[in-house]
Scaffold this motif. Sequence first.
Motif, mmCIF file in Angstrom:
data_model
loop_
_atom_site.group_PDB
_atom_site.id
_atom_site.type_symbol
_atom_site.label_atom_id
_atom_site.label_comp_id
_atom_site.label_asym_id
_atom_site.label_seq_id
_atom_site.Cartn_x
_atom_site.Cartn_y
_atom_site.Cartn_z
ATOM 1 N N UNK A 96 0.828 -1.203 0.000
ATOM 2 C CA UNK A 96 0.000 0.000 0.000
ATOM 3 C C UNK A 96 0.866 1.259 0.000
ATOM 4 N N UNK A 97 1.941 1.235 0.768
ATOM 5 C CA UNK A 97 2.892 2.347 0.818
ATOM 6 C C UNK A 97 4.270 1.804 0.460
ATOM 7 N N UNK A 98 4.790 2.220 -0.686
ATOM 8 C CA UNK A 98 6.084 1.703 -1.154
ATOM 9 C C UNK A 98 7.271 2.458 -0.559
ATOM 10 N N UNK A 99 7.063 3.629 -0.030
ATOM 11 C CA UNK A 99 8.190 4.466 0.397
ATOM 12 C C UNK A 99 9.039 3.845 1.513
ATOM 13 N N UNK A 100 8.452 3.194 2.514
ATOM 14 C CA UNK A 100 9.318 2.559 3.513
ATOM 15 C C UNK A 100 10.276 1.535 2.904
ATOM 16 N N UNK A 101 9.790 0.753 1.949
ATOM 17 C CA UNK A 101 10.661 -0.224 1.291
ATOM 18 C C UNK A 101 11.709 0.475 0.432
ATOM 19 N N UNK A 102 11.320 1.544 -0.249
ATOM 20 C CA UNK A 102 12.286 2.282 -1.070
ATOM 21 C C UNK A 102 13.365 2.934 -0.206
ATOM 22 N N UNK A 158 22.431 0.281 -8.361
ATOM 23 C CA UNK A 158 21.280 0.154 -9.257
ATOM 24 C C UNK A 158 20.131 -0.583 -8.586
ATOM 25 N N UNK A 159 18.916 -0.123 -8.879
ATOM 26 C CA UNK A 159 17.695 -0.784 -8.439
ATOM 27 C C UNK A 159 16.798 -1.003 -9.644
ATOM 28 N N UNK A 160 16.358 -2.250 -9.858
ATOM 29 C CA UNK A 160 15.430 -2.575 -10.939
ATOM 30 C C UNK A 160 14.152 -3.137 -10.327
ATOM 31 N N UNK A 161 13.026 -2.469 -10.589
ATOM 32 C CA UNK A 161 11.735 -2.870 -10.045
ATOM 33 C C UNK A 161 10.815 -3.240 -11.206
ATOM 34 N N UNK A 162 10.319 -4.466 -11.198
ATOM 35 C CA UNK A 162 9.422 -4.929 -12.256
ATOM 36 C C UNK A 162 8.048 -5.252 -11.720
ATOM 37 N N UNK A 163 7.011 -4.664 -12.322
ATOM 38 C CA UNK A 163 5.625 -4.935 -11.911
ATOM 39 C C UNK A 163 4.689 -4.743 -13.093
ATOM 40 N N UNK A 220 -3.171 -0.976 -8.781
ATOM 41 C CA UNK A 220 -3.276 -1.527 -10.131
ATOM 42 C C UNK A 220 -2.280 -0.899 -11.097
ATOM 43 N N UNK A 221 -1.925 0.378 -10.856
ATOM 44 C CA UNK A 221 -1.129 1.123 -11.823
ATOM 45 C C UNK A 221 0.237 1.497 -11.251
ATOM 46 N N UNK A 222 0.859 0.539 -10.573
ATOM 47 C CA UNK A 222 2.135 0.794 -9.914
ATOM 48 C C UNK A 222 3.179 1.417 -10.835
ATOM 49 N N UNK A 223 3.371 0.942 -12.084
ATOM 50 C CA UNK A 223 4.415 1.542 -12.927
ATOM 51 C C UNK A 223 4.230 3.033 -13.183
ATOM 52 N N UNK A 224 2.986 3.523 -13.120
ATOM 53 C CA UNK A 224 2.746 4.957 -13.315
ATOM 54 C C UNK A 224 3.115 5.765 -12.080
ATOM 55 N N UNK A 225 2.974 5.179 -10.921
ATOM 56 C CA UNK A 225 3.237 5.878 -9.664
ATOM 57 C C UNK A 225 4.691 5.763 -9.211
ATOM 58 N N UNK A 226 5.341 4.667 -9.590
ATOM 59 C CA UNK A 226 6.638 4.332 -9.007
ATOM 60 C C UNK A 226 7.743 5.357 -9.259
ATOM 61 N N UNK A 227 7.928 5.887 -10.472
ATOM 62 C CA UNK A 227 9.059 6.802 -10.677
ATOM 63 C C UNK A 227 9.064 7.993 -9.719
ATOM 64 N N UNK A 228 7.926 8.626 -9.505
ATOM 65 C CA UNK A 228 7.870 9.761 -8.580
ATOM 66 C C UNK A 228 8.173 9.319 -7.157
ATOM 67 N N UNK A 229 7.690 8.147 -6.772
ATOM 68 C CA UNK A 229 7.958 7.638 -5.431
ATOM 69 C C UNK A 229 9.438 7.332 -5.251
ATOM 70 N N UNK A 230 10.068 6.794 -6.285
ATOM 71 C CA UNK A 230 11.494 6.487 -6.205
ATOM 72 C C UNK A 230 12.321 7.771 -6.089
ATOM 73 N N UNK A 231 11.949 8.786 -6.865
ATOM 74 C CA UNK A 231 12.665 10.071 -6.772
ATOM 75 C C UNK A 231 12.558 10.653 -5.369
ATOM 76 N N UNK A 243 3.998 -5.540 -18.661
ATOM 77 C CA UNK A 243 4.883 -5.494 -17.494
ATOM 78 C C UNK A 243 5.893 -4.371 -17.735
ATOM 79 N N UNK A 244 6.286 -3.683 -16.671
ATOM 80 C CA UNK A 244 7.256 -2.593 -16.806
ATOM 81 C C UNK A 244 8.404 -2.804 -15.824
#
Length: 258
Positions: free
Chosen positions: A117-123, A135-140, A170-181, A250-251
């Motif tokens: 639900x919240x990816x930031x703690x893991x990131x 390097x970090x590669x995340x596939x979903x 459902x749309x993790x690949x759309x949200x992930x880049x901003x969360x990673x930054x 998949x992204x």
Amino acid sequence: MLQFDEETARVLEDAYQGADVSQRRRATFDALAPAPGDRILDLGCGNGLLTLELSRAVGPSGHVTGLDASPQMLDAARQRLQGRANTTLTEGDAARLPFEAASFGKAACLQVFEYLTDRRPALRALHKVLTPGGLLAVGDMHWDTLAWHSDNTNRMARMLEAWSRHMAVRDLPAKLPAEMRSCGFEILKTQPLAVCDTTLRPDGLAMMMIRLIRAYAVDIGATDKDDAAAWAQEQEELAQEGRFFFSLTHFVCTARRL
């Protein structure tokens, strides 16, 4: 946790090593470009297939650590990795990684974040255990890309709505880049990998999903066994008639730890 009969377990194992799922692992593998001597974390290692592939690439001078929250998955990974001295398996949580700072030069995370639900703690945890420049590669999957033909569109929608309950986003690949930054990573690339089938292959992603969705929808009470069986049977019949169609993207998002 779903319990699988022997036949379903066999179908899943075939799919894990089939072309569709193997391509997804390969996309993460290629994004990391593992080299001899690399120290890599496989976060959410599951049954150890990617861990094994990475261990071959890093060689005896490197090391791959697999971490998973499921003891059952770790048992399967342990059997697969027997004799691999350059691997370690650890039970743990993605948000509380039990490793020292800067322990790894690279990390892979394949189909894990869509369940958080919240990816930031893991990131943030990954940022800590990676070396600067690591390097970090995340596939979903991006589940909103799913296109799946059925003559009974209402039933298909009902089954897919039930399946959507097993994930956090459902749309993790759309949200992930901003969360990673926001957690100290520089985005290098987001690479799509589409699975598109017009045949229902025994080792394919669609066959695996039919088994999983049929069982899951019944298990959570979204439908009954007869309805779920009719949905699965229709897909078999569409395939026999040459009218089967399934597509899902998949992204892999690759980033550098700043």
